[in-house]
Write a protein that holds these residues in place. Structure first.
Motif, PDB file in Angstrom:
ATOM      1  N   VAL A 150      68.136   9.339  41.821  1.00  0.00           N
ATOM      2  CA  VAL A 150      69.022   8.180  41.697  1.00  0.00           C
ATOM      3  C   VAL A 150      68.992   7.349  42.981  1.00  0.00           C
ATOM      4  CG1 VAL A 150      71.463   7.491  41.518  1.00  0.00           C
ATOM      5  CG2 VAL A 150      70.524   9.188  39.941  1.00  0.00           C
ATOM      6  N   LEU A 151      69.057   8.024  44.130  1.00  0.00           N
ATOM      7  CA  LEU A 151      69.024   7.308  45.416  1.00  0.00           C
ATOM      8  C   LEU A 151      67.717   6.548  45.591  1.00  0.00           C
ATOM      9  CD1 LEU A 151      70.412   6.707  48.122  1.00  0.00           C
ATOM     10  CD2 LEU A 151      69.307   8.774  49.019  1.00  0.00           C
ATOM     11  N   ILE A 166      67.302   2.525  45.893  1.00  0.00           N
ATOM     12  CA  ILE A 166      66.639   1.906  47.053  1.00  0.00           C
ATOM     13  C   ILE A 166      65.475   1.033  46.600  1.00  0.00           C
ATOM     14  CG2 ILE A 166      65.215   2.406  49.093  1.00  0.00           C
ATOM     15  CD1 ILE A 166      67.055   4.873  49.534  1.00  0.00           C
ATOM     16  N   ASN A 167      64.718   1.506  45.624  1.00  0.00           N
ATOM     17  CA  ASN A 167      63.577   0.735  45.126  1.00  0.00           C
ATOM     18  C   ASN A 167      64.032  -0.556  44.439  1.00  0.00           C
ATOM     19  OD1 ASN A 167      60.808   0.257  44.711  1.00  0.00           O
ATOM     20  ND2 ASN A 167      60.936   1.120  42.649  1.00  0.00           N
ATOM     21  N   HIS A 189      62.098  -8.365  47.835  1.00  0.00           N
ATOM     22  CA  HIS A 189      60.848  -8.661  47.136  1.00  0.00           C
ATOM     23  C   HIS A 189      59.699  -7.764  47.603  1.00  0.00           C
ATOM     24  CE1 HIS A 189      62.905 -12.025  45.370  1.00  0.00           C
ATOM     25  NE2 HIS A 189      63.214 -12.483  46.578  1.00  0.00           N
ATOM     26  N   GLN A 190      60.039  -6.541  47.977  1.00  0.00           N
ATOM     27  CA  GLN A 190      59.051  -5.548  48.410  1.00  0.00           C
ATOM     28  C   GLN A 190      59.420  -4.199  47.797  1.00  0.00           C
ATOM     29  OE1 GLN A 190      56.320  -5.921  50.430  1.00  0.00           O
ATOM     30  NE2 GLN A 190      56.728  -8.123  50.445  1.00  0.00           N
ATOM     31  N   ALA A 224      57.654   4.991  44.366  1.00  0.00           N
ATOM     32  CA  ALA A 224      59.021   5.397  44.024  1.00  0.00           C
ATOM     33  C   ALA A 224      59.175   5.764  42.546  1.00  0.00           C
ATOM     34  CB  ALA A 224      60.009   4.299  44.394  1.00  0.00           C
ATOM     35  N   PHE A 225      58.564   4.991  41.656  1.00  0.00           N
ATOM     36  CA  PHE A 225      58.709   5.260  40.227  1.00  0.00           C
ATOM     37  C   PHE A 225      58.137   6.633  39.862  1.00  0.00           C
ATOM     38  CE2 PHE A 225      57.161   4.949  35.808  1.00  0.00           C
ATOM     39  CZ  PHE A 225      58.382   4.766  35.180  1.00  0.00           C
ATOM     40  N   GLU A 226      56.953   6.932  40.374  1.00  0.00           N
ATOM     41  CA  GLU A 226      56.325   8.216  40.059  1.00  0.00           C
ATOM     42  C   GLU A 226      57.137   9.380  40.624  1.00  0.00           C
ATOM     43  OE1 GLU A 226      52.008  10.477  40.397  1.00  0.00           O
ATOM     44  OE2 GLU A 226      52.214   8.468  41.230  1.00  0.00           O
TER      45      GLU A 226
END
Length: 188
Positions: free
Chosen positions: A27-28, A32-33, A41-42, A47-49
């Motif tokens: 969740v954190l 953050i992502n 915009h970065q 993070a997704f994986e």
């Protein structure tokens, strides 16, 4: 008996830690992502994986933890209408089928990873974003299913020791009270 109690505590701590840490970290990291992506915009490429793997690990170890605390979904309507001995036999049969399933998934999960000819480890496959060997995220399969099998084995032994008349007599309220009393003893 002390070795089994120690093993029980170690497995319980591992299950609790990984399931809690996986959810919290996932969740954190997702938060953050999202902030990085929409505010700055970065985005964080990996993070997704990693979030997916954290949630998957959390779910598998959480399921194993649920076997310990008996907080998984059970349908007991049939057990409630059967005679006590038949209800105990049916419950024992369900436990044994569950145990066979858990052991089969653990075994085939192990083969999926470590088979010398076709396993993930032998293939050398690497994850796209994290750049780690794919067998690392998938190691959760044999580990979590073995710990769940250990838990269902404990419950099966307890069921065998329980008199048939007591198998279906506990209400949900009684189980909650019993669990709270057990937790109070562990705190002391």
């Amino acid at each position: 008996m002390k070795i089994l109690d120690l093993l029980d505590k170690i497995i319980g701590l591992i299950n609790e830690f990984i399931s809690s840490f996986g959810i919290a970290a996932g969740v954190l990291l997702a938060f953050i992502n999202v902030v990085a992506r929409f505010v700055f915009h970065q985005g964080i490429d990996w993070a997704f994986e990693l979030t997916n793997y954290l949630f998957i690990w959390s779910a598998f170890f959480g399921a194993s933890y649920c076997f310990r605390k008996e907080c998984h979904i059970r349908v007991t309507i049939l057990l409630d209408i059967l005679p006590a001995k038949l209800a105990k036999f049916s419950s024992l049969l369900a436990h044994l089928i569950t145990l066979a399933y858990l052991l089969a998934v653990a075994y085939y999960g192990y083969l999926f990873i470590f088979d010398p000819d076709f396993g993930l480890k032998a293939s050398g496959e690497i994850s796209v974003d994290l750049n780690i060997p794919m067998w690392i995220p998938y190691i959760v399969l044999p580990i979590a299913f073995i710990t769940a099998a250990y838990r269902i084995t404990q419950k099966t032994i307890d069921l065998i020791k329980t008199p048939a008349e007591e198998v279906t007599t506990k209400t949900e309220h009684e189980m909650i009270i019993e669990e709270m009393e057990l937790q109070m003893k562990e705190v002391k």
